[in-house]
Design a protein around this motif. Structure first.
Motif, PDB file in Angstrom:
ATOM      1  N   LEU A 174       0.810  -1.223   0.000  1.00  0.00           N
ATOM      2  CA  LEU A 174       0.000   0.000   0.000  1.00  0.00           C
ATOM      3  C   LEU A 174       0.846   1.277   0.000  1.00  0.00           C
ATOM      4  O   LEU A 174       0.356   2.339   0.320  1.00  0.00           O
ATOM      5  N   ASP A 175       2.096   1.180  -0.388  1.00  0.00           N
ATOM      6  CA  ASP A 175       2.974   2.348  -0.418  1.00  0.00           C
ATOM      7  C   ASP A 175       2.572   3.258  -1.573  1.00  0.00           C
ATOM      8  O   ASP A 175       2.510   2.827  -2.718  1.00  0.00           O
ATOM      9  N   PRO A 176       2.274   4.534  -1.302  1.00  0.00           N
ATOM     10  CA  PRO A 176       1.872   5.444  -2.376  1.00  0.00           C
ATOM     11  C   PRO A 176       2.991   5.790  -3.360  1.00  0.00           C
ATOM     12  O   PRO A 176       2.738   6.391  -4.391  1.00  0.00           O
ATOM     13  N   ARG A 177       4.220   5.384  -3.074  1.00  0.00           N
ATOM     14  CA  ARG A 177       5.311   5.589  -4.033  1.00  0.00           C
ATOM     15  C   ARG A 177       5.349   4.480  -5.057  1.00  0.00           C
ATOM     16  O   ARG A 177       6.065   4.568  -6.044  1.00  0.00           O
ATOM     17  N   SER A 178       4.577   3.410  -4.823  1.00  0.00           N
ATOM     18  CA  SER A 178       4.680   2.212  -5.639  1.00  0.00           C
ATOM     19  C   SER A 178       3.517   2.078  -6.609  1.00  0.00           C
ATOM     20  O   SER A 178       2.354   2.171  -6.229  1.00  0.00           O
ATOM     21  N   ALA A 179       3.861   1.801  -7.874  1.00  0.00           N
ATOM     22  CA  ALA A 179       2.839   1.573  -8.895  1.00  0.00           C
ATOM     23  C   ALA A 179       2.625   0.086  -9.145  1.00  0.00           C
ATOM     24  O   ALA A 179       1.836  -0.276 -10.009  1.00  0.00           O
ATOM     25  N   ASP A 180       3.295  -0.773  -8.383  1.00  0.00           N
ATOM     26  CA  ASP A 180       3.087  -2.214  -8.583  1.00  0.00           C
ATOM     27  C   ASP A 180       1.715  -2.616  -8.015  1.00  0.00           C
ATOM     28  O   ASP A 180       1.037  -1.814  -7.380  1.00  0.00           O
ATOM     29  N   PRO A 181       1.258  -3.845  -8.253  1.00  0.00           N
ATOM     30  CA  PRO A 181      -0.090  -4.249  -7.835  1.00  0.00           C
ATOM     31  C   PRO A 181      -0.383  -4.075  -6.339  1.00  0.00           C
ATOM     32  O   PRO A 181      -1.527  -3.902  -5.960  1.00  0.00           O
ATOM     33  N   ASN A 182       0.627  -4.124  -5.493  1.00  0.00           N
ATOM     34  CA  ASN A 182       0.410  -3.941  -4.055  1.00  0.00           C
ATOM     35  C   ASN A 182       0.537  -2.492  -3.615  1.00  0.00           C
ATOM     36  O   ASN A 182       0.337  -2.182  -2.449  1.00  0.00           O
ATOM     37  N   GLY A 183       0.886  -1.611  -4.533  1.00  0.00           N
ATOM     38  CA  GLY A 183       1.075  -0.213  -4.193  1.00  0.00           C
ATOM     39  C   GLY A 183      -0.208   0.583  -4.296  1.00  0.00           C
ATOM     40  O   GLY A 183      -1.262   0.082  -4.660  1.00  0.00           O
ATOM     41  N   SER A 184      -0.103   1.866  -3.976  1.00  0.00           N
ATOM     42  CA  SER A 184      -1.290   2.719  -4.020  1.00  0.00           C
ATOM     43  C   SER A 184      -0.981   4.082  -4.642  1.00  0.00           C
ATOM     44  O   SER A 184      -1.559   5.085  -4.252  1.00  0.00           O
ATOM     45  N   ARG A 185      -0.085   4.090  -5.604  1.00  0.00           N
ATOM     46  CA  ARG A 185       0.266   5.353  -6.252  1.00  0.00           C
ATOM     47  C   ARG A 185      -0.942   6.008  -6.915  1.00  0.00           C
ATOM     48  O   ARG A 185      -1.118   7.221  -6.842  1.00  0.00           O
ATOM     49  N   ALA A 186      -1.809   5.229  -7.530  1.00  0.00           N
ATOM     50  CA  ALA A 186      -2.987   5.793  -8.203  1.00  0.00           C
ATOM     51  C   ALA A 186      -3.907   6.493  -7.201  1.00  0.00           C
ATOM     52  O   ALA A 186      -4.427   7.579  -7.469  1.00  0.00           O
TER      53      ALA A 186
ATOM     54  N   GLU B 152      -2.985   7.784  -4.329  1.00  0.00           N
ATOM     55  CA  GLU B 152      -2.276   8.992  -3.896  1.00  0.00           C
ATOM     56  C   GLU B 152      -2.461  10.108  -4.918  1.00  0.00           C
ATOM     57  O   GLU B 152      -2.693  11.256  -4.559  1.00  0.00           O
ATOM     58  N   GLN B 153      -2.400   9.775  -6.203  1.00  0.00           N
ATOM     59  CA  GLN B 153      -2.569  10.787  -7.240  1.00  0.00           C
ATOM     60  C   GLN B 153      -3.996  11.309  -7.280  1.00  0.00           C
ATOM     61  O   GLN B 153      -4.219  12.502  -7.475  1.00  0.00           O
ATOM     62  N   LEU B 154      -4.978  10.431  -7.085  1.00  0.00           N
ATOM     63  CA  LEU B 154      -6.377  10.885  -7.019  1.00  0.00           C
ATOM     64  C   LEU B 154      -6.600  11.819  -5.834  1.00  0.00           C
ATOM     65  O   LEU B 154      -7.281  12.848  -5.957  1.00  0.00           O
ATOM     66  N   LEU B 155      -6.053  11.465  -4.685  1.00  0.00           N
ATOM     67  CA  LEU B 155      -6.173  12.336  -3.516  1.00  0.00           C
ATOM     68  C   LEU B 155      -5.518  13.684  -3.775  1.00  0.00           C
ATOM     69  O   LEU B 155      -6.079  14.731  -3.450  1.00  0.00           O
ATOM     70  N   ASP B 156      -4.344  13.654  -4.365  1.00  0.00           N
ATOM     71  CA  ASP B 156      -3.623  14.892  -4.679  1.00  0.00           C
ATOM     72  C   ASP B 156      -4.426  15.762  -5.651  1.00  0.00           C
ATOM     73  O   ASP B 156      -4.503  16.975  -5.483  1.00  0.00           O
TER      74      ASP B 156
ATOM     75  N   ASN C 134      -7.497  16.004  -5.790  1.00  0.00           N
ATOM     76  CA  ASN C 134      -8.630  16.575  -5.055  1.00  0.00           C
ATOM     77  C   ASN C 134      -8.188  17.429  -3.870  1.00  0.00           C
ATOM     78  O   ASN C 134      -8.988  17.710  -2.972  1.00  0.00           O
ATOM     79  N   GLY C 135      -6.927  17.822  -3.850  1.00  0.00           N
ATOM     80  CA  GLY C 135      -6.436  18.743  -2.831  1.00  0.00           C
ATOM     81  C   GLY C 135      -6.042  18.103  -1.514  1.00  0.00           C
ATOM     82  O   GLY C 135      -5.820  18.800  -0.533  1.00  0.00           O
ATOM     83  N   VAL C 136      -5.977  16.792  -1.459  1.00  0.00           N
ATOM     84  CA  VAL C 136      -5.580  16.101  -0.229  1.00  0.00           C
ATOM     85  C   VAL C 136      -4.103  15.753  -0.340  1.00  0.00           C
ATOM     86  O   VAL C 136      -3.698  15.045  -1.258  1.00  0.00           O
ATOM     87  N   SER C 137      -3.317  16.270   0.573  1.00  0.00           N
ATOM     88  CA  SER C 137      -1.885  15.980   0.511  1.00  0.00           C
ATOM     89  C   SER C 137      -1.594  14.687   1.258  1.00  0.00           C
ATOM     90  O   SER C 137      -2.247  14.361   2.252  1.00  0.00           O
ATOM     91  N   THR C 138      -0.625  13.954   0.772  1.00  0.00           N
ATOM     92  CA  THR C 138      -0.195  12.711   1.411  1.00  0.00           C
ATOM     93  C   THR C 138       1.296  12.787   1.670  1.00  0.00           C
ATOM     94  O   THR C 138       2.036  13.494   0.969  1.00  0.00           O
ATOM     95  N   ARG C 139       1.701  12.051   2.685  1.00  0.00           N
ATOM     96  CA  ARG C 139       3.120  11.997   3.011  1.00  0.00           C
ATOM     97  C   ARG C 139       3.421  10.606   3.520  1.00  0.00           C
ATOM     98  O   ARG C 139       2.686  10.072   4.359  1.00  0.00           O
ATOM     99  N   VAL C 140       4.473  10.006   3.023  1.00  0.00           N
ATOM    100  CA  VAL C 140       4.878   8.674   3.471  1.00  0.00           C
ATOM    101  C   VAL C 140       5.832   8.839   4.643  1.00  0.00           C
ATOM    102  O   VAL C 140       6.813   9.571   4.552  1.00  0.00           O
ATOM    103  N   VAL C 141       5.514   8.166   5.739  1.00  0.00           N
ATOM    104  CA  VAL C 141       6.419   8.133   6.882  1.00  0.00           C
ATOM    105  C   VAL C 141       6.788   6.681   7.122  1.00  0.00           C
ATOM    106  O   VAL C 141       5.961   5.782   6.937  1.00  0.00           O
ATOM    107  N   THR C 142       8.004   6.460   7.512  1.00  0.00           N
ATOM    108  CA  THR C 142       8.488   5.079   7.646  1.00  0.00           C
ATOM    109  C   THR C 142       8.976   4.746   9.049  1.00  0.00           C
ATOM    110  O   THR C 142       9.403   3.627   9.282  1.00  0.00           O
ATOM    111  N   THR C 143       8.915   5.713   9.959  1.00  0.00           N
ATOM    112  CA  THR C 143       9.346   5.436  11.327  1.00  0.00           C
ATOM    113  C   THR C 143       8.227   5.807  12.289  1.00  0.00           C
ATOM    114  O   THR C 143       7.341   6.611  11.967  1.00  0.00           O
TER     115      THR C 143
END
Length: 124
Positions: free
Chosen positions: A52-64, A66-70, A72-81
């Motif tokens: 579900l990583d928004p940086r990933s366009a592979d089948p398990n990712g969620s880049r699409a 993230e782009q739809l949210l963006d 529509n004015g919704v900002s996203t940020r990936v945090v890893t810690t």
């Protein structure tokens, strides 16, 4: 008058040239194999991220998403810690934990406390 006979060199140890001649094929094959392994590792390393990583366009990712949210004015940020996640907790923030089973109980409590005191939302 004495004559000395010259005996041919019958050394049993091979010369460097002979060693290189025998080992050249093996060395070249090893270098080709090592180069191919490095190229494959570099190609594969850039394409996959976590589930579900928004940086990933592979089948398990969620880049699409993230782009739809963006769009529509919704900002996203990936945090890893854990520190980044607790610092990101705010009243207008939704924290998505993609794989909550990877967190220990104490880490889950810490996130729960951070989002409860901030007024934000957590989605597991």
């Amino acid at each position: 008058m004495t004559t000395e006979a010259t005996l041919p060199n019958t050394s049993a140890s091979p010369t460097a040239r002979q060693l290189w001649g025998h080992a050249r094929g093996v060395v070249i094959a090893f270098v080709i194999l090592l180069t191919a392994a490095i190229v494959i590792a570099v190609i594969r390393s850039g394409g996959e991220h976590g589930r579900l990583d928004p940086r990933s366009a592979d089948p398990n990712g969620s880049r699409a998403i993230e782009q739809l949210l963006d769009d529509n004015g919704v900002s996203t940020r990936v945090v890893t810690t854990l520190d980044e996640a607790t610092a990101a907790a705010a009243p207008d923030t939704t924290l998505l934990i993609a794989v909550p089973d990877l967190l220990t109980e104490s880490q889950q409590r810490r996130l729960r406390t951070a989002t409860a005191t901030s007024g934000g939302r957590t989605v597991l």
